[in-house]
Design a protein around this motif. Structure first.
Motif, PDB file in Angstrom:
ATOM      1  N   GLY A 157       0.825  -1.209   0.000  1.00  0.00           N
ATOM      2  CA  GLY A 157       0.000   0.000   0.000  1.00  0.00           C
ATOM      3  C   GLY A 157       0.859   1.260   0.000  1.00  0.00           C
ATOM      4  N   VAL A 158       1.922   1.225   0.801  1.00  0.00           N
ATOM      5  CA  VAL A 158       2.845   2.377   0.862  1.00  0.00           C
ATOM      6  C   VAL A 158       3.464   2.595  -0.525  1.00  0.00           C
ATOM      7  CG1 VAL A 158       4.996   3.243   1.880  1.00  0.00           C
ATOM      8  CG2 VAL A 158       3.305   2.073   3.336  1.00  0.00           C
ATOM      9  N   LYS A 159       3.810   1.487  -1.191  1.00  0.00           N
ATOM     10  CA  LYS A 159       4.402   1.597  -2.535  1.00  0.00           C
ATOM     11  C   LYS A 159       3.391   2.142  -3.539  1.00  0.00           C
ATOM     12  CE  LYS A 159       6.897  -0.775  -6.099  1.00  0.00           C
ATOM     13  NZ  LYS A 159       7.347  -2.023  -6.682  1.00  0.00           N
ATOM     14  N   ALA A 160       2.145   1.666  -3.434  1.00  0.00           N
ATOM     15  CA  ALA A 160       1.120   2.135  -4.375  1.00  0.00           C
ATOM     16  C   ALA A 160       0.884   3.640  -4.214  1.00  0.00           C
ATOM     17  CB  ALA A 160      -0.174   1.363  -4.158  1.00  0.00           C
ATOM     18  N   ILE A 161       1.013   4.139  -2.987  1.00  0.00           N
ATOM     19  CA  ILE A 161       0.785   5.578  -2.750  1.00  0.00           C
ATOM     20  C   ILE A 161       1.997   6.402  -3.178  1.00  0.00           C
ATOM     21  CG2 ILE A 161       0.396   7.336  -0.968  1.00  0.00           C
ATOM     22  CD1 ILE A 161      -1.000   5.086   0.699  1.00  0.00           C
ATOM     23  N   THR A 162       3.202   5.918  -2.824  1.00  0.00           N
ATOM     24  CA  THR A 162       4.396   6.761  -2.969  1.00  0.00           C
ATOM     25  C   THR A 162       5.266   6.397  -4.175  1.00  0.00           C
ATOM     26  OG1 THR A 162       5.749   5.271  -1.622  1.00  0.00           O
ATOM     27  CG2 THR A 162       4.548   7.022  -0.451  1.00  0.00           C
ATOM     28  N   GLY A 163       5.055   5.182  -4.697  1.00  0.00           N
ATOM     29  CA  GLY A 163       5.934   4.717  -5.771  1.00  0.00           C
ATOM     30  C   GLY A 163       7.267   4.185  -5.255  1.00  0.00           C
ATOM     31  N   LYS A 164       7.438   4.139  -3.931  1.00  0.00           N
ATOM     32  CA  LYS A 164       8.731   3.711  -3.359  1.00  0.00           C
ATOM     33  C   LYS A 164       8.589   2.353  -2.645  1.00  0.00           C
ATOM     34  CE  LYS A 164      11.440   7.182  -4.338  1.00  0.00           C
ATOM     35  NZ  LYS A 164      11.136   8.508  -4.251  1.00  0.00           N
ATOM     36  N   THR A 165       9.559   1.501  -2.872  1.00  0.00           N
ATOM     37  CA  THR A 165       9.595   0.225  -2.154  1.00  0.00           C
ATOM     38  C   THR A 165      10.344   0.434  -0.847  1.00  0.00           C
ATOM     39  OG1 THR A 165       9.632  -0.970  -4.233  1.00  0.00           O
ATOM     40  CG2 THR A 165      10.378  -2.183  -2.277  1.00  0.00           C
ATOM     41  N   VAL A 166       9.697   0.102   0.253  1.00  0.00           N
ATOM     42  CA  VAL A 166      10.353   0.260   1.559  1.00  0.00           C
ATOM     43  C   VAL A 166      10.816  -1.116   2.023  1.00  0.00           C
ATOM     44  CG1 VAL A 166      10.040   0.929   3.981  1.00  0.00           C
ATOM     45  CG2 VAL A 166       8.894   2.233   2.172  1.00  0.00           C
ATOM     46  N   GLN A 167      12.080  -1.181   2.414  1.00  0.00           N
ATOM     47  CA  GLN A 167      12.605  -2.445   2.938  1.00  0.00           C
ATOM     48  C   GLN A 167      12.242  -2.573   4.413  1.00  0.00           C
ATOM     49  OE1 GLN A 167      16.881  -2.865   2.711  1.00  0.00           O
ATOM     50  NE2 GLN A 167      16.793  -5.005   3.430  1.00  0.00           N
ATOM     51  N   ASN A 168      11.711  -3.741   4.794  1.00  0.00           N
ATOM     52  CA  ASN A 168      11.486  -4.011   6.221  1.00  0.00           C
ATOM     53  C   ASN A 168      12.441  -5.098   6.683  1.00  0.00           C
ATOM     54  OD1 ASN A 168      10.136  -3.942   8.819  1.00  0.00           O
ATOM     55  ND2 ASN A 168       9.362  -5.968   8.290  1.00  0.00           N
TER      56      ASN A 168
END
Ligand code: NAD
Ligand code: WQD
Length: 337
Positions: A44-55
């Motif tokens: 969801g974060v990627k769909a909003i921001t276009g950025k892949t966040v590493q967890n």
């Protein structure tokens, strides 16, 4: 571009803060054990921001695992520490679990910050540190009363740990944010609150409206308030998220007056339980199936924030109200079904 480590980044407030940080030009990594979350939220974060966040799916109570996150990210300039267990009722049943988890994780993060030379931390605290407050609205200097739960005590103790670390350990700067009652979801409805077992008012309302619950109970209508139900300060999660961005910018710009500062984050107004229900009914066009029940043990009658300090020092102000909270929480509830 500054890089921020967001612990608990797959949780409710953490995920919304990832979005606000990215929207404001920060690079982010998350460290979340997923004990109370799913890393699916990062889609969801990627769909909003276009950025892949590493967890990094590490338990921050594990020092070696915590250290490995800092080792892999020697360039982080600050930590936003959301990771904690947060269920008041569960903390009464399992106090040791809460003390172990919420305090060990904080200590490990702080020790790693000292070792790796990371100076800035933002800590998630709670209006529950005030207990049954002696004055309303509460300011940051309103004294703590007895904690109503082990959970609240972990937040009082976390604040005290930070205070001592900042004053006696060279070079650590902390901003402690005391959230009032968070609610709502990102406007996109791509992320929102997904509690394991909802007990907070806003998800209880939306779960009742959608039929996950047959009805809900208003806990008491005989309090000394304008309609007899309890008063709280409901703050939209995206306003809360933005306060973290402003707080990290504040720390990075060395604008603090002291190296451990505290800010209340609420809208500064009290809303009763019944008013919250009416706000939901107005935005959804539905009639909520609720009944009036007895008081819930441990509830304070009324609490709301004086948020002047966050406005004057951080330049932060809530942009949304209870209707925005209910509208976005309801849109999210319908979407996630
Ligand atoms: P949340 O449960 O959605 O998020 C917390 C995240 O921390 C979860 O994703 C969980 O998996 C993770 N976590 C817990 N222990 C961990 C550990 N040992 N190692 C790694 N990850 C761990 O909760 P939230 O509502 O997003 O709350 C975030 C913070 O804000 C918490 O510290 C909470 O106590 C505080 N807070 C929340 C509220 C609220 O009503 N939501 C109000 C005041 C303060
Ligand atoms: C809000 C109001 C209830 C459910 C807790 C923590 C606090 C912070 C926020 C983490 C109260 C009433 C609720 C229901 C109801 N979290 N209510 N029927 O208790 O103010 O605060 O969450 O830090 O620390 O203590 O939040 O959402 O549970 O309750 O009538 O089914 O809604 O009595 O007046 P609370 P809440």
């Amino acid at each position: 571009m500054s890089k921020i480590l967001v612990t608990g980044g797959c949780g409710y407030i953490g995920s919304h803060t990832l979005v606000d940080l990215i929207d404001n030009g920060f690079e982010v990594v998350a460290a979340d054990s997923l004990i109370n979350a799913s890393d699916g939220i990062l889609e969801g974060v990627k769909a909003i921001t276009g950025k892949t966040v590493q967890n990094y799916p590490v338990d921050l109570c594990d020092k070696a695992a915590t250290r490995s996150v800092f080792e892999a990210n020697p360039d982080i300039s600050g930590v936003i520490h959301f990771a904690a267990l947060k269920y008041v009722g569960e903390s009464v049943e399992k106090p040791l679990l809460y003390f172990r988890n919420n305090l060990d994780s904080l200590l490990n993060v702080l020790e790693c910050m000292v070792e790796f030379g990371v100076k800035n931390i933002i800590f998630s605290s709670s209006c529950s540190v005030y207990g049954n407050a002696t004055e309303l609205p509460v300011t940051e200097s309103t004294p703590f009363q007895t904690a109503e739960s082990p959970y609240a005590r972990t937040k009082q103790m976390g604040e005290q740990i930070l205070y001592d670390v900042c004053f006696h350990e060279k070079g650590i700067n902390a901003v402690i944010l005391r959230y009032f009652n968070p609610g709502g979801a990102h406007e996109s409805t791509l992320i929102g609150e997904a509690p394991t077992a909802a007990t907070n008012l806003v998800p209880v309302i939306t779960e009742t409206a959608i039929g996950k619950r047959k009805s809900m109970t208003v806990f008491g209508n005989d309090y000394p308030t304008r309609d007899g139900s309890c008063v709280r300060d409901y703050i939209h999660v995206m306003d809360l998220a933005n306060a973290h961005t402003k707080a990290i910018q504040y720390l990075l710009a060395n604008q603090q007056e002291s190296n451990c500062e505290i800010f209340n984050l609420g809208i500064g107004e009290g809303v009763t339980v019944l008013e919250a229900i009416y706000a939901f009914e107005a935005v959804s066009g539905l009639q909520l199936n609720y009944e009036i029940g007895p008081r819930r043990a441990g509830d304070v009658v009324a609490i709301y924030a004086n948020n002047n300090l966050a406005t004057s020092r951080l330049g932060w102000m809530a942009q949304r109200n209870i209707s925005d909270i209910m509208r976005t929480a309801w849109a999210w509830e319908q979407k996630r079904r």
